[in-house]
Design a protein around this motif. Structure first.
Motif, PDB file in Angstrom:
ATOM      1  N   SER A  99       0.873  -1.176   0.000  1.00  0.00           N
ATOM      2  CA  SER A  99       0.000   0.000   0.000  1.00  0.00           C
ATOM      3  C   SER A  99       0.912   1.228   0.000  1.00  0.00           C
ATOM      4  CB  SER A  99      -0.871   0.021   1.260  1.00  0.00           C
ATOM      5  OG  SER A  99      -0.058   0.245   2.409  1.00  0.00           O
ATOM      6  N   ARG A 100       0.336   2.386  -0.198  1.00  0.00           N
ATOM      7  CA  ARG A 100       1.122   3.621  -0.188  1.00  0.00           C
ATOM      8  C   ARG A 100       1.795   3.818   1.175  1.00  0.00           C
ATOM      9  NH1 ARG A 100       2.723   8.151  -3.298  1.00  0.00           N
ATOM     10  NH2 ARG A 100       4.090   9.126  -1.800  1.00  0.00           N
ATOM     11  N   GLN A 102       2.652   1.507   3.356  1.00  0.00           N
ATOM     12  CA  GLN A 102       3.735   0.529   3.502  1.00  0.00           C
ATOM     13  C   GLN A 102       4.969   0.964   2.705  1.00  0.00           C
ATOM     14  OE1 GLN A 102       1.284  -2.752   2.148  1.00  0.00           O
ATOM     15  NE2 GLN A 102       1.666  -3.836   4.071  1.00  0.00           N
ATOM     16  N   TYR A 138       5.702   5.799  -6.342  1.00  0.00           N
ATOM     17  CA  TYR A 138       4.662   4.809  -6.046  1.00  0.00           C
ATOM     18  C   TYR A 138       3.542   4.862  -7.084  1.00  0.00           C
ATOM     19  CZ  TYR A 138       1.096   2.174  -3.524  1.00  0.00           C
ATOM     20  OH  TYR A 138       0.141   1.248  -3.184  1.00  0.00           O
ATOM     21  N   LYS A 142       2.622   1.870  -9.806  1.00  0.00           N
ATOM     22  CA  LYS A 142       1.271   1.293  -9.716  1.00  0.00           C
ATOM     23  C   LYS A 142       0.494   1.488 -11.015  1.00  0.00           C
ATOM     24  CE  LYS A 142       0.645  -0.625  -5.657  1.00  0.00           C
ATOM     25  NZ  LYS A 142       0.354  -2.050  -5.513  1.00  0.00           N
TER      26      LYS A 142
END
Length: 167
Positions: A99-100, A102, A138, A142
Motif C-alpha cells: 500500500s502507499r 507501507q 509509487y 502502480k
C-alpha cells in the motif's frame, strides 16, 4: 547508444543499488524464456522482454504478489530515475504488493540505512546519466502495473507445470 548501454559502459557496481550485473545462470521457473537480464537482487531478475519494448520488469520467484513477473517502468530511463529517487531497486520492486503507507514506511527505513557509499553511487548515476529523480514513484509504478496485460509473457514449461496451468 541507448541509456542501458551507457549505464553498462560506466562499469558501476550495481550491488549497492540493489541489482548486480549478471546473466541468467540459474533460470527460476518464473523467469520469462526470452528475458534479457538487466541485473539481479538475490533471485529477483530485473529484465527487458522483447515483446514489451523498453519496459523494465521484475521477475520474483518468491513474490508476495499475485504474479511473478510485473512491470516496474516504461523505460530504462524511468527505471533509473526510480532507483535514483528510492536509493536502490528494492523499494521499486516491492511496490507491487505494498500500500502507499507501507511503501512510504519502507522507503523511510531504507533511507535510514543508506551508507555514504550508496549515496555516492546514486549521485554518480544521476550525474553520469544526466537524470532527475522521479516524481511520485509509487503512483508511477502502480499505474504501469495496473494497465499491463501479462498474457503476452512467454514462460517455460516448468512455469505451467509448477503452477498447474494450461499452456
Amino acid at each position: 547508444m541507448g541509456l542501458f548501454q551507457i549505464y553498462r559502459s560506466l562499469g558501476i557496481d550495481g550491488s549497492l543499488i540493489g541489482f548486480t550485473d549478471s546473466e541468467i545462470a540459474v533460470p527460476h521457473f518464473c523467469y520469462p524464456v526470452n528475458a534479457t537480464a538487466i541485473g539481479f537482487e538475490g533471485c529477483i531478475l530485473y529484465c527487458f522482454l522483447p515483446e514489451c519494448g523498453e519496459m523494465v520488469f521484475a521477475s520474483n520467484p518468491e513474490s508476495c504478489a499475485e504474479t511473478y513477473v510485473y512491470p516496474l517502468a516504461e523505460t530504462f530511463e524511468d527505471f533509473m530515475r526510480l532507483v535514483i529517487t528510492c536509493g536502490s531497486a528494492n523499494p521499486v520492486e516491492q511496490i507491487v504488493w505494498m500500500s502507499r503507507a507501507q511503501f512510504d514506511q519502507h522507503l523511510q527505513n531504507e533511507r535510514a540505512l543508506r551508507t555514504a557509499e550508496q549515496i555516492a553511487r546514486v549521485g554518480k548515476l544521476r550525474e553520469e546519466l544526466k537524470l532527475s529523480p522521479m516524481d511520485n514513484p509509487y503512483e508511477y509504478v502502480k499505474a504501469s502495473q495496473t494497465h499491463f496485460d501479462g498474457s503476452q509473457i512467454p514462460y517455460s514449461d516448468a512455469y505451467y507445470d509448477i503452477l498447474g496451468q494450461e499452456r
